[in-house]
Design an enzyme around this catalytic site. Sequence first.
Site, PDB file in Angstrom:
ATOM      1  N   ASP A 138      14.285 -15.008  38.663  1.00  0.00           N
ATOM      2  CA  ASP A 138      14.489 -13.741  39.380  1.00  0.00           C
ATOM      3  C   ASP A 138      13.280 -12.819  39.266  1.00  0.00           C
ATOM      4  O   ASP A 138      13.016 -12.026  40.175  1.00  0.00           O
ATOM      5  CB  ASP A 138      15.760 -13.035  38.896  1.00  0.00           C
ATOM      6  CG  ASP A 138      15.676 -12.550  37.462  1.00  0.00           C
ATOM      7  OD1 ASP A 138      15.340 -13.370  36.585  1.00  0.00           O
ATOM      8  OD2 ASP A 138      15.952 -11.364  37.216  1.00  0.00           O
ATOM      9  N   HIS A 161      21.280 -12.905  39.247  1.00  0.00           N
ATOM     10  CA  HIS A 161      20.106 -12.015  39.207  1.00  0.00           C
ATOM     11  C   HIS A 161      19.115 -12.401  40.296  1.00  0.00           C
ATOM     12  O   HIS A 161      18.517 -11.533  40.938  1.00  0.00           O
ATOM     13  CB  HIS A 161      19.409 -12.094  37.840  1.00  0.00           C
ATOM     14  CG  HIS A 161      20.038 -11.249  36.793  1.00  0.00           C
ATOM     15  ND1 HIS A 161      19.399 -10.179  36.229  1.00  0.00           N
ATOM     16  CD2 HIS A 161      21.247 -11.310  36.195  1.00  0.00           C
ATOM     17  CE1 HIS A 161      20.188  -9.617  35.324  1.00  0.00           C
ATOM     18  NE2 HIS A 161      21.313 -10.295  35.281  1.00  0.00           N
TER      19      HIS A 161
END
Length: 175
Positions: A138, A161
């Site tokens: 992420d 995420h």
Amino acid sequence: GYYPKGGGEVVVTVNPVKELQPVTMTERGNITKIYGRAFVAGVLPYKLAKDMSAAAVRTIRKEIKDLYINIQALQEKEKARGNGNGIIIIAESSTGCVFAGSALGKKGVYADKIGIEAAEMLLRNIRHNGCVDEFLQDQLIIFMALAKGTSRIRVGAVTLHTQTAIHIAEQLTQV
């Protein structure tokens, strides 16, 4: 500084670039290096760091038998703000891929268990055959979105995420 006291400090120097180049990481290659640090701070005994390190090495050895594993045991006494312990283990591949596993000690939890937890996290991240671990994927999205050109990174299961980072990057870049 360690929770709950805190007080740690990081100083970073960054040299700006005019534009980011795209990155391609689609081939994992072979794991070529495993290293890390098991640490204790404050009044905690050095033996805890050695125990975390040894347990992590034993756990990794069950799956990766022919590679030297260097997890240093460290003790921070003078500059420590509070007491704490933990371990971080990093693996690198022949193609530049990076994976990690980490764990923080908790009161009443044996050091061996902390070392095993970090090693198992690392092994999970290696097993998925991606080029980065679950915690890095992420973080790379915004750089990929801002790079000039097309970036490609092979990951394991896409985390929530990462899905959020993709959504935010789309909003910021109008893609």
